[in-house]
Design a protein around this motif. Structure first.
Motif, short mmCIF file in Angstrom:
data_model
loop_
_atom_site.label_atom_id
_atom_site.label_comp_id
_atom_site.label_asym_id
_atom_site.label_seq_id
_atom_site.Cartn_x
_atom_site.Cartn_y
_atom_site.Cartn_z
N ALA A 1 0.81 -1.22 0.03
CA ALA A 1 0.02 -0.18 0.00
C ALA A 1 0.75 1.23 -0.07
CB ALA A 1 -0.82 -0.04 0.99
N ASP A 2 0.66 2.10 -0.86
CA ASP A 2 1.25 3.53 -0.95
C ASP A 2 0.63 4.42 -0.69
OD1 ASP A 2 3.97 2.24 -1.91
OD2 ASP A 2 3.07 1.83 -3.76
N PHE A 3 1.00 5.51 0.08
CA PHE A 3 0.34 6.88 0.18
C PHE A 3 1.05 7.74 -0.79
CE2 PHE A 3 -0.31 5.76 4.94
CZ PHE A 3 -1.71 5.99 4.91
N ILE A 4 0.28 8.70 -1.64
CA ILE A 4 0.59 9.57 -2.40
C ILE A 4 0.12 10.92 -1.82
CG2 ILE A 4 0.45 10.24 -5.00
CD1 ILE A 4 1.45 7.36 -4.78
N VAL A 5 1.11 11.74 -2.06
CA VAL A 5 0.92 13.16 -1.73
C VAL A 5 1.19 14.08 -2.80
CG1 VAL A 5 1.15 15.11 -0.10
CG2 VAL A 5 1.35 12.79 0.73
N PRO A 6 0.19 14.20 -3.97
CA PRO A 6 0.44 14.86 -5.24
C PRO A 6 0.58 16.26 -5.04
CG PRO A 6 -1.96 14.17 -5.11
CD PRO A 6 -1.20 13.71 -3.73
N LYS A 7 1.88 16.52 -5.66
CA LYS A 7 2.17 18.23 -6.12
C LYS A 7 1.84 19.07 -4.84
CE LYS A 7 0.56 17.73 -10.67
NZ LYS A 7 -0.20 18.04 -11.68
N VAL A 8 2.67 18.54 -3.73
CA VAL A 8 2.59 19.48 -2.42
C VAL A 8 3.54 20.72 -2.96
CG1 VAL A 8 3.64 19.50 -0.19
CG2 VAL A 8 2.28 17.55 -0.93
N ARG A 9 3.34 21.76 -2.46
CA ARG A 9 4.15 22.94 -2.53
C ARG A 9 4.17 23.90 -1.26
NH1 ARG A 9 5.85 20.54 -6.32
NH2 ARG A 9 5.53 20.88 -8.51
N ILE A 10 5.33 23.92 -0.72
CA ILE A 10 5.43 24.89 0.22
C ILE A 10 6.50 25.84 -0.09
CG2 ILE A 10 5.79 25.03 2.88
CD1 ILE A 10 3.36 23.22 2.53
N GLY A 11 6.21 27.03 -0.61
CA GLY A 11 7.40 27.66 -1.08
C GLY A 11 7.45 27.45 -2.63
N ASP A 12 8.72 28.12 -3.01
CA ASP A 12 9.07 27.90 -4.49
C ASP A 12 9.68 26.69 -4.65
OD1 ASP A 12 10.54 28.15 -6.80
OD2 ASP A 12 11.54 30.14 -6.40
N PRO A 13 9.19 26.04 -5.67
CA PRO A 13 9.63 24.53 -6.03
C PRO A 13 11.22 24.25 -5.97
CG PRO A 13 7.77 25.16 -7.36
CD PRO A 13 8.12 26.42 -6.62
N ASN A 14 11.73 25.56 -6.72
CA ASN A 14 13.03 25.40 -6.85
C ASN A 14 13.76 25.29 -5.50
OD1 ASN A 14 13.37 25.46 -9.71
ND2 ASN A 14 12.76 27.69 -9.48
N ASP A 15 13.07 25.85 -4.31
CA ASP A 15 13.85 25.49 -3.07
C ASP A 15 13.41 24.57 -2.15
OD1 ASP A 15 15.08 28.22 -3.63
OD2 ASP A 15 13.31 29.36 -2.68
N CYS A 16 12.64 23.60 -2.85
CA CYS A 16 11.91 22.47 -2.03
C CYS A 16 12.70 21.30 -2.24
CB CYS A 16 10.43 22.15 -2.31
SG CYS A 16 9.43 23.59 -1.98
N SER A 17 12.82 20.50 -1.36
CA SER A 17 13.49 18.76 -1.74
C SER A 17 12.49 17.91 -0.99
CB SER A 17 14.64 18.96 -0.68
OG SER A 17 14.46 19.18 0.64
N PHE A 18 13.03 16.86 -1.63
CA PHE A 18 11.96 15.58 -1.58
C PHE A 18 12.71 14.68 -0.36
CE2 PHE A 18 11.20 11.17 -2.31
CZ PHE A 18 9.76 11.14 -2.54
#
Length: 186
Positions: free
Chosen positions: A148-165
């Motif tokens: 079973a997998d949880f998916i959290v699609p297209k989460v954005r907290i701020g500028d995507p260029n400043d985000c990490s996975f």
């Protein structure tokens, strides 16, 4: 959207023909009444749309059936011939339950003979979301649930260029730049 029905302190539920909304003074979660998918998350304090899933992509995937097969490299045993269910699910109902100082929204959806019951719990005046998943098989014979997998699609907290996975236990190394993920993985 229909009027908010307050459940506990600032926690509310509202719905219309297409969506169920669940939130408090800090956050609001939205869910599709077509598939039961989590379609939106709003940070109400900063007025930011933190999750956008207007396409209604599945937010829980389950792999069912299949068999194990031995291979010569680690992990030595793998699952083959599984079927992944999530797309094409049908929303059936939702329920709201108050447990002490927490309110839990459960969404029921079905694909094939499998029912998924993702639950989202929040507390008054807090932006923390607890998410869990129950799964039931409704077929006449025994069946194998592979994963079973949880998916959290297209989460954005701020500028995507400043985000990490960040996903402990995942194959992607820590602090991986979000924009370097393939489009279908963001």
């Amino acid at each position: 959207m229909f009027p908010k029905r307050f459940v506990l302190d600032d926690i509310y539920v509202s719905e219309d023909a297409e969506h169920v909304c669940f939130g408090n003074g800090q956050i609001e979660l939205r869910f599709s009444k077509q598939m039961g998918s989590w379609t939106g998350l709003t940070d109400k304090v900063n007025n930011i749309e933190a999750l956008g899933n207007s396409e209604g992509l599945p937010t829980e995937l389950i792999a069912v059936g299949g068999k194990t097969r031995r291979i010569n490299t680690q992990p030595f045993w793998v699952m083959v011939d599984t079927i992944t269910l999530g797309s094409g699910s049908k929303y059936l109902w939702h329920s709201v339950e108050t447990l002490n100082e927490t309110v839990k929204l459960t969404i029921c959806s079905e694909a094939e003979k499998w029912r998924r019951y993702p639950s989202y719990s929040i507390k008054p005046h807090q932006a923390t979301i607890k998410r869990s998943l129950d799964i039931a098989y409704l077929g006449p014979d025994a069946a194998l649930l592979s994963s079973a997998d949880f998916i959290v699609p297209k989460v954005r907290i701020g500028d995507p260029n400043d985000c990490s996975f960040e996903a402990p236990g995942c194959r992607v190394r820590p602090h991986y730049p979000l924009m370097r993920l393939p489009d279908n993985k963001q």
